[in-house]
Write an enzyme that holds these catalytic residues in place. Structure first.
Site, PDB file in Angstrom:
ATOM      1  N   GLU A  14       0.823  -1.214   0.000  1.00 50.40           N
ATOM      2  CA  GLU A  14       0.000   0.000   0.000  1.00 50.40           C
ATOM      3  C   GLU A  14       0.854   1.260   0.000  1.00 50.40           C
ATOM      4  O   GLU A  14       0.560   2.223  -0.699  1.00 50.40           O
ATOM      5  CB  GLU A  14      -0.948  -0.001   1.208  1.00 50.40           C
ATOM      6  CG  GLU A  14      -2.062  -1.032   1.141  1.00 50.40           C
ATOM      7  CD  GLU A  14      -3.049  -0.768   0.016  1.00 50.40           C
ATOM      8  OE1 GLU A  14      -3.080   0.367  -0.508  1.00 50.40           O
ATOM      9  OE2 GLU A  14      -3.794  -1.690  -0.347  1.00 50.40           O
ATOM     10  N   TYR A  34      -6.432   6.118   4.754  1.00 50.95           N
ATOM     11  CA  TYR A  34      -6.642   5.141   3.690  1.00 50.95           C
ATOM     12  C   TYR A  34      -5.830   3.869   3.931  1.00 50.95           C
ATOM     13  O   TYR A  34      -6.353   2.750   3.896  1.00 50.95           O
ATOM     14  CB  TYR A  34      -6.284   5.716   2.318  1.00 50.95           C
ATOM     15  CG  TYR A  34      -6.061   4.619   1.307  1.00 50.95           C
ATOM     16  CD1 TYR A  34      -7.143   3.941   0.764  1.00 50.95           C
ATOM     17  CD2 TYR A  34      -4.768   4.202   0.970  1.00 50.95           C
ATOM     18  CE1 TYR A  34      -6.956   2.882  -0.108  1.00 50.95           C
ATOM     19  CE2 TYR A  34      -4.564   3.149   0.106  1.00 50.95           C
ATOM     20  CZ  TYR A  34      -5.661   2.485  -0.440  1.00 50.95           C
ATOM     21  OH  TYR A  34      -5.469   1.432  -1.286  1.00 50.95           O
ATOM     22  N   ASP A  46      -9.924   5.863  -1.316  1.00 50.33           N
ATOM     23  CA  ASP A  46      -8.925   6.479  -2.192  1.00 50.33           C
ATOM     24  C   ASP A  46      -9.643   7.130  -3.373  1.00 50.33           C
ATOM     25  O   ASP A  46     -10.874   7.229  -3.395  1.00 50.33           O
ATOM     26  CB  ASP A  46      -7.904   5.447  -2.660  1.00 50.33           C
ATOM     27  CG  ASP A  46      -8.482   4.442  -3.653  1.00 50.33           C
ATOM     28  OD1 ASP A  46      -9.726   4.355  -3.793  1.00 50.33           O
ATOM     29  OD2 ASP A  46      -7.692   3.733  -4.314  1.00 50.33           O
TER      30      ASP A  46
END
Length: 387
Positions: free
Chosen positions: A41, A124, A142
């Site tokens: 991520e 996020y 996102d």
């Protein structure tokens, strides 16, 4: 939002069925291990997934556990990150890994609040880890999720404003699958990337077509609402490529704080836009150009090329000037400090003793520096062909 429970259930089924058949075959989707999800991520922020995959594989091979990352050598870590940009992400990864080792005995925290407390992890990323690794029903909001949601419900809130996140969070918390929250988030990410694209949405292929208010009204391109980005500030630099008699180049380490912190580059000096334009137009070096402090006297300056490197808030316009030292020049490493270095242009070149010296493959190079070496590579190959 006035959807019934049955409608929400059908929505989840349609989305997840599409995902099961069409999900991107990404290496980190073979696991729910929080460490691996976290690294993927962070790498994927501001970087295309296709670019991330080889970096992810190399990173996992070098740092297979949180403990190995916590003990990583800073220079090696930055070197491994080279090309991904936004190097503060790599530094924050190490700090967060040390926090996990110190505060949680090396075990990644399993609740949203503790995940959010780690260095470099925002809402996020925390939600993505919480949903994928621990099955928590947390919407990972996102750009893709906001675009899809804004079209589903014709939401006119400005996605560039932080206050809008609460609005999207409210809608998505009602929609998210409690049984498969991680897959739900990733399904919307893939849908936004593959189908519900910003400018050319493939509505006829969308599994959510029958739920989409914007598609029904033909106003897909009106959403999401977003104010225009502030234009990056233009800055102009001369980059000085000083080569010694051994074919090495002189690099300097940037300060430990600020843009490209701790990365290595040619010496750079800023210059007015008009002087920059004149230089790249004429292809010649002005006698008035400001030369930085260098380890040797210069006998020749040659304009090589120019290029632009774009950051989130700045646009660097760089002109590369190749410098030749005096004929009597002798390399004297003892005159250099820790933040200055002679670097082999070609990492395969050996010293007179047959030993590899520090090469450009061994130190973390700033993004603009990588491009400058590429330009010099091409220039040298053309010269070799003409000989």
């Amino acid at each position: 939002m006035d959807w019934s429970k049955n409608q929400i259930k059908e929505f989840q089924q349609d989305l997840l069925s599409w995902y099961d058949d069409n999900k991107k075959p990404l290496p980190w989707r073979k696991t729910t291990e929080p460490y691996k999800i976290w690294i993927s991520e962070i790498m994927s922020q501001q970087t295309q997934v296709e670019t991330v995959m080889p970096y992810y594989e190399r990173f996992m091979k070098k740092y297979p556990t949180i403990e190995t990352l916590a003990q990583a050598d800073d220079a090696e870590l930055l070197k491994l990150w080279e090309g991904l940009g936004y190097y503060s992400r790599a530094r924050n990864l190490k700090i967060a890994a040390q926090e996990v080792v110190d505060k949680y005995n090396g075990k990644f925290p399993d609740n949203l609040a503790d995940i959010l407390s780690l260095k470099g992890i925002g809402p996020y990323t925390a939600a993505a880890i919480a949903s994928i690794s621990f099955g928590l029903a947390e919407p990972a909001i996102d750009g893709n999720l906001m675009r899809v949601t804004s079209r589903l419900f014709e939401l006119d809130c400005d996605i560039s404003k932080s206050s809008s996140r609460k609005i999207f969070d409210g809608y998505l918390r009602k929609l998210i699958s409690k049984k498969r929250p991680g897959d739900f988030n990733q399904a919307l990410m893939d849908l936004g990337s593959l189908v519900c694209s910003p400018k050319s949405p493939k509505c006829e292929a969308c599994p959510l077509l029958n739920y989409c208010a914007a598609a029904a009204s033909g106003k897909q391109l009106n959403y999401p609402v977003k104010t225009k980005k502030i234009k990056q500030k233009d800055l102009y630099f001369t980059a000085f490529a000083l080569e010694n008699s051994l074919g090495e180049y002189y690099l300097e380490k940037r300060p430990s704080k600020g843009l490209l912190a701790d990365m290595w580059t040619f010496p750079l000096t800023e210059l007015p836009a008009a002087d920059f334009e004149k230089m790249i137009t004429d292809g010649s070096v002005s006698k008035n150009i400001v030369i930085p402090e260098l380890p040797e006297s210069i006998s020749k300056m040659e304009y090589i090329a120019n290029f632009t490197h774009i950051f989130s808030h700045q646009k660097w316009n760089l002109a590369i000037i190749k410098l030749k030292p005096e004929e009597t020049f002798e390399v004297a490493d003892e005159l250099l400090s820790e933040d200055k270095m002679w670097v082999h242009f070609d990492s395969k070149v050996l010293t007179e003793n047959g030993q590899p010296k520090v090469s450009r493959s061994q130190i973390p190079l700033a993004g603009p520096q990588v491009k400058m070496f590429e330009i010099l590579d091409k220039k040298n190959k053309k010269i070799d062909l003409l000989k």
